[in-house]
Design a protein around this motif. Structure first.
Motif, mmCIF file in Angstrom:
data_model
loop_
_atom_site.group_PDB
_atom_site.id
_atom_site.type_symbol
_atom_site.label_atom_id
_atom_site.label_comp_id
_atom_site.label_asym_id
_atom_site.label_seq_id
_atom_site.Cartn_x
_atom_site.Cartn_y
_atom_site.Cartn_z
ATOM 1 N N GLY A 92 0.815 -1.214 0.000
ATOM 2 C CA GLY A 92 0.000 0.000 0.000
ATOM 3 C C GLY A 92 0.847 1.261 0.000
ATOM 4 O O GLY A 92 0.519 2.244 -0.684
ATOM 5 N N LEU A 93 1.940 1.250 0.755
ATOM 6 C CA LEU A 93 2.826 2.416 0.791
ATOM 7 C C LEU A 93 3.502 2.635 -0.565
ATOM 8 O O LEU A 93 3.621 3.773 -1.039
ATOM 9 C CB LEU A 93 3.875 2.231 1.887
ATOM 10 C CG LEU A 93 3.343 2.212 3.327
ATOM 11 C CD1 LEU A 93 4.481 1.905 4.303
ATOM 12 C CD2 LEU A 93 2.690 3.548 3.666
ATOM 13 N N VAL A 94 3.957 1.546 -1.196
ATOM 14 C CA VAL A 94 4.567 1.656 -2.528
ATOM 15 C C VAL A 94 3.541 2.162 -3.534
ATOM 16 O O VAL A 94 3.838 3.028 -4.370
ATOM 17 C CB VAL A 94 5.134 0.287 -2.962
ATOM 18 C CG1 VAL A 94 5.547 0.314 -4.428
ATOM 19 C CG2 VAL A 94 6.316 -0.095 -2.087
ATOM 20 N N ASP A 95 2.331 1.640 -3.455
ATOM 21 C CA ASP A 95 1.257 2.057 -4.347
ATOM 22 C C ASP A 95 0.996 3.552 -4.215
ATOM 23 O O ASP A 95 0.901 4.282 -5.212
ATOM 24 C CB ASP A 95 -0.003 1.249 -4.015
ATOM 25 C CG ASP A 95 -1.184 1.607 -4.891
ATOM 26 O OD1 ASP A 95 -0.962 1.943 -6.076
ATOM 27 O OD2 ASP A 95 -2.322 1.560 -4.406
ATOM 28 N N MET A 96 0.886 4.040 -2.993
ATOM 29 C CA MET A 96 0.624 5.465 -2.768
ATOM 30 C C MET A 96 1.772 6.328 -3.288
ATOM 31 O O MET A 96 1.546 7.341 -3.969
ATOM 32 C CB MET A 96 0.409 5.721 -1.273
ATOM 33 C CG MET A 96 0.149 7.178 -0.928
ATOM 34 S SD MET A 96 -0.006 7.465 0.845
ATOM 35 C CE MET A 96 1.674 7.132 1.390
ATOM 36 N N THR A 97 2.994 5.927 -3.003
ATOM 37 C CA THR A 97 4.148 6.739 -3.405
ATOM 38 C C THR A 97 4.279 6.822 -4.923
ATOM 39 O O THR A 97 4.441 7.911 -5.487
ATOM 40 C CB THR A 97 5.436 6.147 -2.805
ATOM 41 O OG1 THR A 97 5.311 6.084 -1.385
ATOM 42 C CG2 THR A 97 6.635 7.008 -3.171
ATOM 43 N N THR A 147 -4.090 -13.063 -7.915
ATOM 44 C CA THR A 147 -5.347 -12.378 -7.617
ATOM 45 C C THR A 147 -5.426 -11.881 -6.171
ATOM 46 O O THR A 147 -5.855 -10.743 -5.934
ATOM 47 C CB THR A 147 -6.536 -13.293 -7.941
ATOM 48 O OG1 THR A 147 -6.526 -13.576 -9.344
ATOM 49 C CG2 THR A 147 -7.851 -12.624 -7.580
ATOM 50 N N PRO A 148 -5.028 -12.677 -5.135
ATOM 51 C CA PRO A 148 -5.044 -12.130 -3.769
ATOM 52 C C PRO A 148 -4.168 -10.891 -3.598
ATOM 53 O O PRO A 148 -4.508 -10.000 -2.807
ATOM 54 C CB PRO A 148 -4.515 -13.303 -2.917
ATOM 55 C CG PRO A 148 -4.847 -14.516 -3.703
ATOM 56 C CD PRO A 148 -4.681 -14.112 -5.138
ATOM 57 N N VAL A 149 -3.076 -10.823 -4.333
ATOM 58 C CA VAL A 149 -2.217 -9.637 -4.255
ATOM 59 C C VAL A 149 -2.954 -8.418 -4.804
ATOM 60 O O VAL A 149 -2.937 -7.335 -4.207
ATOM 61 C CB VAL A 149 -0.911 -9.872 -5.045
ATOM 62 C CG1 VAL A 149 -0.064 -8.607 -5.061
ATOM 63 C CG2 VAL A 149 -0.132 -11.031 -4.446
ATOM 64 N N ILE A 150 -3.616 -8.587 -5.949
ATOM 65 C CA ILE A 150 -4.388 -7.496 -6.546
ATOM 66 C C ILE A 150 -5.476 -7.030 -5.599
ATOM 67 O O ILE A 150 -5.661 -5.825 -5.368
ATOM 68 C CB ILE A 150 -4.985 -7.951 -7.890
ATOM 69 C CG1 ILE A 150 -3.878 -8.282 -8.889
ATOM 70 C CG2 ILE A 150 -5.920 -6.886 -8.460
ATOM 71 C CD1 ILE A 150 -4.371 -8.950 -10.157
ATOM 72 N N SER A 152 -5.579 -7.344 -2.388
ATOM 73 C CA SER A 152 -4.991 -6.697 -1.208
ATOM 74 C C SER A 152 -4.677 -5.232 -1.489
ATOM 75 O O SER A 152 -4.934 -4.352 -0.651
ATOM 76 C CB SER A 152 -3.722 -7.436 -0.782
ATOM 77 O OG SER A 152 -4.016 -8.746 -0.362
ATOM 78 N N VAL A 153 -4.116 -4.953 -2.660
ATOM 79 C CA VAL A 153 -3.824 -3.564 -3.026
ATOM 80 C C VAL A 153 -5.115 -2.751 -3.094
ATOM 81 O O VAL A 153 -5.190 -1.620 -2.596
ATOM 82 C CB VAL A 153 -3.076 -3.508 -4.372
ATOM 83 C CG1 VAL A 153 -2.937 -2.062 -4.853
ATOM 84 C CG2 VAL A 153 -1.698 -4.150 -4.248
#
Length: 438
Positions: A92-97, A147-150, A152-153
């Motif tokens: 989540g932090l990587v996604d936001m950044t 799919t679980p990774v997707i 989760s994001v």
């Protein structure tokens, strides 16, 4: 006469949306861009502006946002959310950044100011859960390891919205630091309280709402959602966040039953919401922001692919699954429009609405394509680079042989004095080879 015109206009809108949805389903892509284009055609500066039905469409659009967030909340249990927070927060932090920063920088480069930068950061950050879920179902990937990774994001983005929307609401209202801090504290307190109640007393809440009669279940869930959304908005939190938290609090059979009953209503009012956003965007203002929207779309498509790849790699997914995860996360849609809609209503920057519309139109069309083709395209590129590397190594070997380099020469003692040995393959080349053989 007035009511007759209203019925004609609103009936034409609903009929047109239904036909557009059927057209999109026939060619297997999201109807969201068609709904936005319909709003552009019948809004400010469009072909045929609406008259008497616009006020009702505005109310329907607000209900659409509430139902979108409620249905997302119904998809997750409180325990799922807690687990995702504990295990997947780095993703989540990587996604936001990676995805919020480009939007903020674009707003600052265009001279829109810090508030618009925070808004545009949210527009580029949040993926479209609705579009992504539909794409994964259409491609038959719901059982894939990535799919679980997707999911989760997406869940972490939904949770972030519970904090982000109150901040945006306070900023757009011009609240000071103290008022904004109070609003955020209330939002976090309410969210924490609801999550605690859902984990500890979820079954009791569901039992209270539950009913064997679909009509009574529909009325209770919808009434509770609108009531909580209204109270949340009165507290300057966000009606959408209130609806999302109601969805989280419901679980098991109640959540499933409510989901089945509310899905048609969600689809109807969500379509009205997209039309409403298009109604308040002047088509003539889009060409001036089309180039920055395309640049932003290309950049953030790449950052979303990088996000999915990194998160899937961290979860131990194979290389092909990493590319699929990244390509699937590209689509933006309902959340981006919700965030931009708040800014448009507040009137902070006239060009922000057209930019967000163009941006979403590009990525909601591009997203299903990247989900389908990112992995095979990446595989072909890697295989091509592998063949080029092998051909280059072969050419160097032949040249060395012709020059007499790398051959063993006897020295009388049986010692090999070869100086042209081929270096061992690098670790990253090994990874490329494994992907190329799949």
């Amino acid at each position: 006469m007035h009511s007759a015109v209203f019925l004609i206009e609103f009936g034409a809108i609903i009929l047109g949306l239904g036909l557009l949805g059927r057209f999109a389903a026939r060619f297997q892509f999201s109807p969201i861009p068609l709904y936005l284009l319909a709003g552009l055609a019948f809004g400010e500066g469009g072909l045929l502006p609406l008259g008497t039905s616009e006020e009702f469409v505005a109310i329907g659009a607000e209900i659409g946002v509430i139902l979108l967030l409620l249905m997302l909340g119904l998809e997750y249990t409180a325990s799922d959310l807690v687990t995702n927070l504990k295990t997947q927060y780095p993703a989540g932090l990587v996604d936001m950044t990676l995805n919020a920063v480009p939007g903020a920088l674009m707003a600052l480069l265009m001279g829109w100011g810090p508030v618009a930068a925070v808004v545009l950061a949210g527009v580029t950050w949040i993926s479209s859960s609705g579009v992504i879920a539909k794409v994964m179902g259409d491609l038959g990937r719901l059982g894939n390891r990535e799919t679980p990774v997707i999911l989760s994001v997406l869940v972490l983005e939904d949770l972030a919205m519970a904090v982000y929307l109150p901040i945006i609401t306070a900023l757009l209202a011009g609240a000071g630091l103290a008022a904004g801090s109070v609003t955020l504290a209330i939002a976090l307190g309410v969210a924490g309280l609801v999550l605690f109640a859902a984990v500890r007393y979820g079954r009791l809440i569901s039992r209270f709402v539950s009913s064997d009669d679909p009509e009574k279940l529909l009325l209770v869930v919808l009434g509770l959602t609108l009531l909580v959304a209204g109270v949340a908005q009165q507290l300057q939190v966000s009606a959408a966040v209130g609806a999302f938290l109601v969805g989280i609090a419901l679980s098991e059979e109640v959540a499933e039953g409510a989901h089945n009953l509310l899905s048609p209503l969600r689809d109807l009012f969500a379509a009205v919401f997209f039309v409403f956003f298009g109604l308040h965007t002047d088509p003539s203002s889009i060409p001036s922001v089309l180039f920055p929207a395309m640049v932003l779309a290309v950049v953030t498509a790449g950052t979303k692919i990088a996000t999915g790849y990194w998160a899937a790699k961290r979860a131990g997914v194979s290389a092909k699954g990493r590319w699929r995860a990244g390509g699937t996360l590209v689509a933006r849609g309902e959340f981006s429009i919700v965030i931009a809609g708040l800014a448009v209503s507040a009137g902070i920057e006239p060009s922000l609405g057209p930019l967000a519309t163009a941006y979403v139109l590009i990525l909601v069309v591009l997203g299903p394509l990247t989900a389908r083709f990112t992995e095979p395209v990446a595989t072909r590129v890697i295989r091509y680079r592998q063949r080029r590397a092998e051909a280059g190594a072969g050419a160097v070997g032949e040249a060395d042989q012709a020059a007499g380099i790398g051959t063993s020469t006897g020295t009388g003692t049986g010692t090999d004095t070869s100086t042209g040995t081929v270096p061992a393959p690098r670790a990253d080349q090994d990874e490329t080879d494994r992907l190329g053989r799949r």
